[in-house]
Design an enzyme around this catalytic site. Structure first.
Site, PDB file in Angstrom:
ATOM      1  N   CYS A  63       0.819  -1.218   0.000  1.00 18.59           N
ATOM      2  CA  CYS A  63       0.000   0.000   0.000  1.00 18.59           C
ATOM      3  C   CYS A  63       0.857   1.276   0.000  1.00 18.59           C
ATOM      4  CB  CYS A  63      -0.875  -0.018   1.247  1.00 18.59           C
ATOM      5  SG  CYS A  63      -1.746   1.519   1.540  1.00 18.59           S
ATOM      6  N   TRP A  96      -7.973  -7.207   4.335  1.00 16.80           N
ATOM      7  CA  TRP A  96      -6.590  -7.473   4.758  1.00 16.80           C
ATOM      8  C   TRP A  96      -6.565  -8.560   5.814  1.00 16.80           C
ATOM      9  CZ3 TRP A  96      -3.206  -5.660   1.551  1.00 16.80           C
ATOM     10  CH2 TRP A  96      -3.346  -4.406   0.958  1.00 16.80           C
ATOM     11  N   ARG A 130     -14.565   1.426   5.718  1.00 13.99           N
ATOM     12  CA  ARG A 130     -13.563   0.556   5.111  1.00 13.99           C
ATOM     13  C   ARG A 130     -12.456   0.247   6.115  1.00 13.99           C
ATOM     14  NH1 ARG A 130     -15.351   0.073   0.072  1.00 13.99           N
ATOM     15  NH2 ARG A 130     -13.990  -1.726   0.050  1.00 13.99           N
ATOM     16  N   VAL A 131     -11.921  -0.929   5.964  1.00 17.62           N
ATOM     17  CA  VAL A 131     -10.853  -1.391   6.861  1.00 17.62           C
ATOM     18  C   VAL A 131      -9.535  -1.237   6.101  1.00 17.62           C
ATOM     19  CG1 VAL A 131      -9.957  -3.430   8.031  1.00 17.62           C
ATOM     20  CG2 VAL A 131     -12.398  -2.907   8.106  1.00 17.62           C
ATOM     21  N   GLU A 148      -5.173   7.708   9.060  1.00 14.05           N
ATOM     22  CA  GLU A 148      -4.961   8.640   7.947  1.00 14.05           C
ATOM     23  C   GLU A 148      -3.453   8.881   7.785  1.00 14.05           C
ATOM     24  OE1 GLU A 148      -6.595   9.960   5.338  1.00 14.05           O
ATOM     25  OE2 GLU A 148      -4.576  10.710   4.984  1.00 14.05           O
ATOM     26  N   TYR A 195      -5.204   5.368  -9.002  1.00 16.17           N
ATOM     27  CA  TYR A 195      -6.372   4.548  -8.603  1.00 16.17           C
ATOM     28  C   TYR A 195      -7.607   4.956  -9.405  1.00 16.17           C
ATOM     29  CZ  TYR A 195      -3.963   2.405  -4.641  1.00 16.17           C
ATOM     30  OH  TYR A 195      -3.112   1.667  -3.862  1.00 16.17           O
TER      31      TYR A 195
END
Ligand SMILES: N[C@@H](CCC(=O)N[C@@H](CS)C(=O)NCC(=O)O)C(=O)O
Length: 329
Positions: A63, A96, A130-131, A148, A195
């Protein structure tokens, strides 16, 4: 891939129907700040004082957002003060996970959880959202400080300075307006732009996104033809926020996200800059090409349904960068 609704896991892909085929990233939910004395930061509540060993960072090596936080942990001498758990690169129907059958995937070192969502539910049992990685966890208050990345790197930049003795400042006062200006376009058109290109589900949404990516790379190439770093002679947060996307570009985004007008190695200045930052002390230790090549191609079934991992060109990130010539005398 999925999300939590009132504490329950739902296995769903991103909804692009409601946005005309365009990918919209959701806002992070945990927005507290670690500060030197525990006072509140710019958002959230106080009570998160910088202390050695108190915080734990959950990341994926795939990520780019998590990569920023690992980069700042390296740069700021925080490796002995903040420990890390690394998720497995495959993000499938459970999101994940903490599978350990991939080199460098550590499992959950704090709670031995199977899934990252368990960590979120521990902090907020009725969580909706979202995780995502990264997650900065507070062992003392048993909760999430922040998920964040843009804010976690600001905390790492200064909150622990009296513990580490490292006073380097990658967000110096006189350059803040310039860094913010660069960050805004780089976030929208490059970090998130790739993205938007890759997750677009209409030609129009893709065209808009992919041209924005390359217009921004042309703009960056021009800046880097004149100065060694984005704001001049000094490396700043703006450079470190751009780097994770550039590291993944030729290996993943070029093919998988259809960002294929050019490769990074086709931009001489950007490519020299990228090699210099990759070769910076400590940085190559947090760059795991195997995690990102595997993660994107294997996890995004809507883009690559047969999960075939491409061979990719061999790129020499250790070649001389030649950027010294750009430094002002
Ligand atoms: N705004 C967040 C974004 C983090 C993010 O989107 N991470 C991705 C991985 S690259 C993720 O965990 N996605 C899982 C999901 O969206 O369900 C940040 O910068 O920290």
């Amino acid at each position: 891939m999925g999300l939590l609704v009132d504490g329950e896991w739902h296995d769903t892909w991103y909804d692009t129907k409601s946005t005309g085929g365009a990918f919209k990233r959701s806002e992070s939910q945990f927005r507290n700040w670690v500060t030197a004395d525990g006072r509140p930061g710019p958002s959230g509540e106080g009570g998160f004082k910088a202390e050695s060993g108190r915080y734990h960072l959950y990341v994926s090596h795939a990520c780019p957002w998590a990569n920023r936080t690992l980069i700042f942990r390296q740069l700021k001498g925080l490796t002995d003060h903040i420990d890390v758990s690394v998720v497995h690169p495959d993000m499938l129907s459970d999101g994940w996970t903490f599978g350990t059958d991939f080199p460098g995937a550590t499992g959950d070192r704090l709670f031995r959880s199977d899934f990252l969502r368990e960590v979120y539910l521990r902090a907020k049992p009725d969580m909706t959202g979202r995780v995502t990685v990264p997650v900065l966890w507070d062992k003392q208050r048993d909760t999430i400080v922040s998920n964040e990345s843009a804010e976690i790197i600001r905390m790492f930049n200064s909150a622990f300075d009296s513990i580490t003795g490292d006073g380097q400042d990658f967000y110096p006062e006189p350059l803040r307006a310039e860094i913010d200006r660069l960050n805004a376009r780089i976030y929208s058109d490059v970090n998130n732009g790739v993205y938007k290109s890759g997750f677009a589900t209409t030609q129009e949404a893709y065209d808009t996104a992919v041209h924005a990516v390359f217009d921004a790379l042309d703009w960056i190439e021009d800046i880097l033809s004149r100065t060694r770093y984005l704001t001049g002679d000094r490396v700043t947060e703006a450079d470190w926020r751009l780097l994770p996307t550039i590291l993944r570009f030729d290996a993943v985004y070029h093919l998988h996200f259809k960002c294929n007008r050019n490769r990074i190695i086709d931009f001489p200045n950007l490519w020299g800059w990228a090699k210099e930052l990759y070769q910076w002390p400590g940085i190559r230790d947090v760059v795991h090409f195997d995690h990102f090549v595997r993660h994107y191609h294997y996890s995004h079934e809507t883009i690559n349904p047969h999960r075939i991992i491409p061979i990719n060109p061999a790129i020499d990130w250790d070649a001389p960068h030649g950027r010294e010539a750009l430094q002002a005398a």
